[in-house]
Design a protein around this motif. Structure first.
Motif, PDB file in Angstrom:
ATOM      1  N   MET A   1       4.477 -14.664   1.156  1.00  0.00           N
ATOM      2  CA  MET A   1       3.534 -14.640   2.267  1.00  0.00           C
ATOM      3  C   MET A   1       3.532 -13.280   2.938  1.00  0.00           C
ATOM      4  O   MET A   1       2.548 -12.576   2.946  1.00  0.00           O
ATOM      5  N   VAL A   2       4.690 -12.892   3.486  1.00  0.00           N
ATOM      6  CA  VAL A   2       4.767 -11.576   4.129  1.00  0.00           C
ATOM      7  C   VAL A   2       4.834 -10.513   3.030  1.00  0.00           C
ATOM      8  O   VAL A   2       5.090 -10.825   1.867  1.00  0.00           O
ATOM      9  N   SER A   3       4.592  -9.255   3.440  1.00  0.00           N
ATOM     10  CA  SER A   3       4.530  -8.175   2.460  1.00  0.00           C
ATOM     11  C   SER A   3       5.899  -7.936   1.829  1.00  0.00           C
ATOM     12  O   SER A   3       6.940  -8.252   2.410  1.00  0.00           O
ATOM     13  N   GLU A   4       5.896  -7.347   0.649  1.00  0.00           N
ATOM     14  CA  GLU A   4       7.142  -7.083  -0.071  1.00  0.00           C
ATOM     15  C   GLU A   4       8.069  -6.176   0.741  1.00  0.00           C
ATOM     16  O   GLU A   4       9.279  -6.359   0.783  1.00  0.00           O
ATOM     17  N   ARG A   5       7.450  -5.175   1.389  1.00  0.00           N
ATOM     18  CA  ARG A   5       8.237  -4.247   2.197  1.00  0.00           C
ATOM     19  C   ARG A   5       8.973  -4.929   3.336  1.00  0.00           C
ATOM     20  O   ARG A   5      10.126  -4.646   3.622  1.00  0.00           O
ATOM     21  N   ILE A   6       8.243  -5.803   4.010  1.00  0.00           N
ATOM     22  CA  ILE A   6       8.828  -6.467   5.176  1.00  0.00           C
ATOM     23  C   ILE A   6       9.907  -7.440   4.722  1.00  0.00           C
ATOM     24  O   ILE A   6      10.929  -7.611   5.383  1.00  0.00           O
ATOM     25  N   LYS A   7       9.688  -8.044   3.566  1.00  0.00           N
ATOM     26  CA  LYS A   7      10.690  -8.951   3.021  1.00  0.00           C
ATOM     27  C   LYS A   7      12.009  -8.199   2.856  1.00  0.00           C
ATOM     28  O   LYS A   7      13.070  -8.662   3.252  1.00  0.00           O
TER      29      LYS A   7
ATOM     30  N   LEU B   1      12.916  -5.333   4.319  1.00  0.00           N
ATOM     31  CA  LEU B   1      13.425  -4.928   5.628  1.00  0.00           C
ATOM     32  C   LEU B   1      14.118  -6.088   6.330  1.00  0.00           C
ATOM     33  O   LEU B   1      15.156  -5.917   6.965  1.00  0.00           O
ATOM     34  N   ALA B   2      13.532  -7.264   6.218  1.00  0.00           N
ATOM     35  CA  ALA B   2      14.108  -8.431   6.881  1.00  0.00           C
ATOM     36  C   ALA B   2      15.478  -8.739   6.305  1.00  0.00           C
ATOM     37  O   ALA B   2      16.396  -9.144   7.020  1.00  0.00           O
TER      38      ALA B   2
ATOM     39  N   ASN C   1      17.930  -6.082   7.459  1.00  0.00           N
ATOM     40  CA  ASN C   1      18.068  -6.179   8.899  1.00  0.00           C
ATOM     41  C   ASN C   1      19.222  -7.065   9.304  1.00  0.00           C
ATOM     42  O   ASN C   1      19.823  -6.896  10.341  1.00  0.00           O
TER      43      ASN C   1
ATOM     44  N   ASN D   1      13.215   4.274   7.693  1.00  0.00           N
ATOM     45  CA  ASN D   1      12.094   3.351   7.866  1.00  0.00           C
ATOM     46  C   ASN D   1      10.829   4.085   8.307  1.00  0.00           C
ATOM     47  O   ASN D   1       9.727   3.765   7.857  1.00  0.00           O
TER      48      ASN D   1
ATOM     49  N   ASN E   1       7.294   4.192   6.286  1.00  0.00           N
ATOM     50  CA  ASN E   1       6.018   3.739   6.863  1.00  0.00           C
ATOM     51  C   ASN E   1       4.828   4.495   6.276  1.00  0.00           C
ATOM     52  O   ASN E   1       3.735   3.951   6.184  1.00  0.00           O
ATOM     53  N   TYR E   2       5.055   5.761   5.915  1.00  0.00           N
ATOM     54  CA  TYR E   2       3.953   6.606   5.447  1.00  0.00           C
ATOM     55  C   TYR E   2       4.149   6.997   3.989  1.00  0.00           C
ATOM     56  O   TYR E   2       3.639   8.014   3.539  1.00  0.00           O
ATOM     57  N   ASP E   3       4.913   6.188   3.278  1.00  0.00           N
ATOM     58  CA  ASP E   3       5.128   6.361   1.844  1.00  0.00           C
ATOM     59  C   ASP E   3       5.802   7.679   1.506  1.00  0.00           C
ATOM     60  O   ASP E   3       5.640   8.192   0.398  1.00  0.00           O
TER      61      ASP E   3
ATOM     62  N   THR F   1       3.138  -6.737   8.798  1.00  0.00           N
ATOM     63  CA  THR F   1       3.968  -7.837   8.298  1.00  0.00           C
ATOM     64  C   THR F   1       3.341  -8.525   7.090  1.00  0.00           C
ATOM     65  O   THR F   1       4.036  -8.897   6.154  1.00  0.00           O
ATOM     66  N   LEU F   2       2.020  -8.665   7.108  1.00  0.00           N
ATOM     67  CA  LEU F   2       1.376  -9.508   6.103  1.00  0.00           C
ATOM     68  C   LEU F   2       0.833  -8.765   4.891  1.00  0.00           C
ATOM     69  O   LEU F   2       0.790  -9.316   3.793  1.00  0.00           O
TER      70      LEU F   2
ATOM     71  N   ASP G   1       0.224  -6.511   1.722  1.00  0.00           N
ATOM     72  CA  ASP G   1       0.608  -5.661   0.615  1.00  0.00           C
ATOM     73  C   ASP G   1      -0.607  -4.790   0.292  1.00  0.00           C
ATOM     74  O   ASP G   1      -1.743  -5.167   0.597  1.00  0.00           O
TER      75      ASP G   1
ATOM     76  N   ILE H   1      10.440  -6.812  13.411  1.00  0.00           N
ATOM     77  CA  ILE H   1      10.917  -5.632  12.683  1.00  0.00           C
ATOM     78  C   ILE H   1       9.816  -4.571  12.613  1.00  0.00           C
ATOM     79  O   ILE H   1      10.069  -3.384  12.805  1.00  0.00           O
TER      80      ILE H   1
END
Lengths: 399, 399
Positions: A1-7, A9-10, A13, A136, A140-142, B116-117, B119, B275
């Motif tokens: 559901m959430v983006s791969e990146r946030i996954k 980071l979570a 974290n 991080n 954020n800006y690759d 968050t959401l 990709d 996050i």
């Protein structure tokens, strides 16, 4: 559901989060006064009375439509001019309001500069140990984070190591002095050497390399130490400042970015940073805080209290047998873990109700960060715990 | 030097920037009172007295270390609990502090939810005309903006058009009611129809589609109009709120995000949003503003003043022969340009010292946005100018 990146980071974290939670649980179990929390950079000393008075005066005197209203995304012109004037008075620079962007702390400053400069894959160099959020912010800006390993003798960044790390894709080098987590102030010699390397490499590759100076601890320098103002040493310097620590206003989110007129492509860099601030959703730094700090440019927190803490903690820890870097600035002590595994050492410290951050959290394994922006009482009361911890690891203390 | 993205943004930026600059130059030339600036959404009515009192009380009563200090990235728990309680009282919801993130206005709210959401390549649907920053916010996270064209009869979003726009990559649908720029409030029927389409498409594709409700104008509704609270109609709803307009605090940057417990993957979405708020550099919403709004949850700006402006402007413009959408909420009037080229029409308006934003700036060509969050005097004094403008375009006015 959430983006791969946030996954991701979570997941990463959870370690630090677990520490906070543990601190809370420990405080409930043993009583807050019996838990020695050296984990947070939250100033324990109040903002100067002048800040309160400035805010109350503004609320009483100013038209609320002006006081609470929108202004230019870069901030009130009067505030930016006042900040420029204050810098010029102190550092002999020649900034105007057109070099200053009011931002919500140093961290948005870093973000908007990185967003302005980085194309995907561009490289950002940091010196270990470093504030992990730099990684991080770069992601954020690759951008690609490139870590230069520390010189553990004095924790001054090494010009040779910097030179080896620079490539044609290097866009930004982040420096942070007084340093979190080591407490070291970069010497004038260090700055000159870094600048020389950057000039040489810019010429060699025909690129622009920006030195991004993160300065939330600028005013926290001890023993009359001078923190060199970097724009005077290197043309492509951008400064990110925050009043979080110098005025004990971390929750209020107020700081500024300085973009000197002599940086390459100045107009585009400046307008790009303002646009980045807007499109990241910041819109502007909080208006009341902007106007309040403009009235408090000559105020500062009581550095002597931190200084006393610094000596108290350093003396106490060395007497226990710990090896620490004697801090020149900021309010962190960088202590050597008696075992290679700093996470295990930090975990052991919890038995004695000591909360220390593992150096690994700053890409500095083998060390711990001890934040002494606490009450002197906390430091005094923590000493028996530190002594027990030292004994557990077989350190030889002195009486 | 600067990134390719920022270069593009800086170029696109110049049109609106030029308008601001032009307004300034005009004000200097003709006197501020002779320029009718309807371009900005900056409330002209002061914050309620209670806000000032709350801030002064907090400054006088609270320990500055607490008042100005760090708290959880999601905000003070007490503030979040108070916001949840206030929503529950008003909308019959069952939120707790664990559903609320205090943020620095609605725009960071939108940003952290999108970060968050999304990709790269995920799709975000918006209904034209829309606040252009939605496009920039989506691009920040490499999302793809999908624009649904308006139903010009009533400017309610069309469920059929939404259904046609949804693909397996659709992650977010942004809604904004009361609407900027049209002043329309989405009816309960509209919301129900949109929700039904989303449910159907979620089931068909086996995906989660989030309805992201941008609600800075929630409290600005006229004639007793009810703004449906969307979480009650669709499970995967996230709400972004700001006190910028409702308490006339746009410069102070304070708002909240509501993430209901029933959204898919709630824990990951909530912690991901917190996050994201941290890693984008926000750290936390300004602490004084958080504590102040918590004391003003029952306060609101004087909607009757905007209402009077609305009628004054609508009557005046229709008497000149202009065709406008009669606003149900917010403080914008959406007027039909008498010629297809709304930019040329806006340019012509400047001759009469009228500053109107071309609808093209909202992906709504053929219209102009007229912000009536100005003084009633400005509206009254602008009428001869509007009449001249109408005459230039051959509109038939009534006496």
């Amino acid at each position: 559901m959430v983006s791969e990146r946030i996954k991701k980071l979570a997941m990463n974290n959870s370690a630090i989060r677990a520490m906070f939670e543990e601190g809370r649980v420990m405080a409930e179990k043993y009583g807050r006064e019996n838990v020695y929390d050296f984990s947070l950079g939250n100033p324990n000393y109040p903002a100067p009375e002048a800040v309160k008075q400035a805010m109350i005066d503004l609320l009483n005197e100013e038209d609320p439509v002006y006081l609470h209203g929108y202004m230019s995304n870069a901030g009130f012109e009067s505030v930016r001019a006042a900040v420029a004037g204050s810098l010029n008075d102190r550092f002999g620079t020649a900034f105007t309001e057109n070099n200053i962007i009011m931002v919500s702390g140093a961290s948005p400053g870093l973000n908007i500069v990185l967003k302005t400069l980085l194309d995907p894959g561009d490289e950002v160099i940091v010196f270990a140990p470093y504030f992990v959020e730099y990684g991080n912010y770069t992601a954020n800006y690759d951008g690609k984070l490139v870590v230069v390993q520390p010189t553990t003798a004095d924790f001054q960044p090494s010009p040779e190591a910097l030179e080896a790390a620079i490539t044609p894709r290097t866009k930004v080098v982040i420096v942070n002095s007084p340093n979190n987590p080591t407490g070291v102030i970069y010497s004038e010699e260090t700055i000159k050497n870094l600048a020389a390397v950057l000039e040489k490499k810019q010429a060699e590759y025909g690129t622009s390399i920006f030195l991004l100076s993160d300065e939330p601890y600028r005013e926290l320098a001890y023993d009359g130490a001078v923190v060199p103002f970097i724009t005077k040493y290197y043309r492509n310097t951008v400064v990110c400042y925050s009043w979080s620590k110098s005025l004990s206003l971390p929750g209020e989110r107020i700081g500024y970015v300085v973009i000197p007129s002599e940086v390459d492509d100045f107009e585009l860099v400046f307008s790009g940073a303002v646009i980045s601030f807007r499109v990241l959703g910041y819109i502007n730094a909080p208006s009341l805080q902007q106007l309040a700090v403009a009235r408090c440019l000559n105020e500062s927190t009581d550095v002597s209290a931190y200084d006393a803490n610094r000596r108290l903690l350093y003396d106490g820890l060395t007497k226990c047998g710990f090896e620490c870097v004697f801090p020149q600035g900021a309010f962190y002590m960088w202590g050597k873990s008696p075992i290679a595994d700093d996470k295990a050492f930090s975990a052991a410290a919890k038995k004695y109700r000591l909360l220390l951050v593992p150096g690994s959290s700053f890409a500095g394994p083998g060390y711990v960060r001890i934040a002494y922006c606490v009450s002197s009482e906390t430091i005094r009361n923590s000493m028996p715990s530190f002594r027990q911890l030292a004994e557990e690891f077989g350190l030889k203390g002195v009486e």
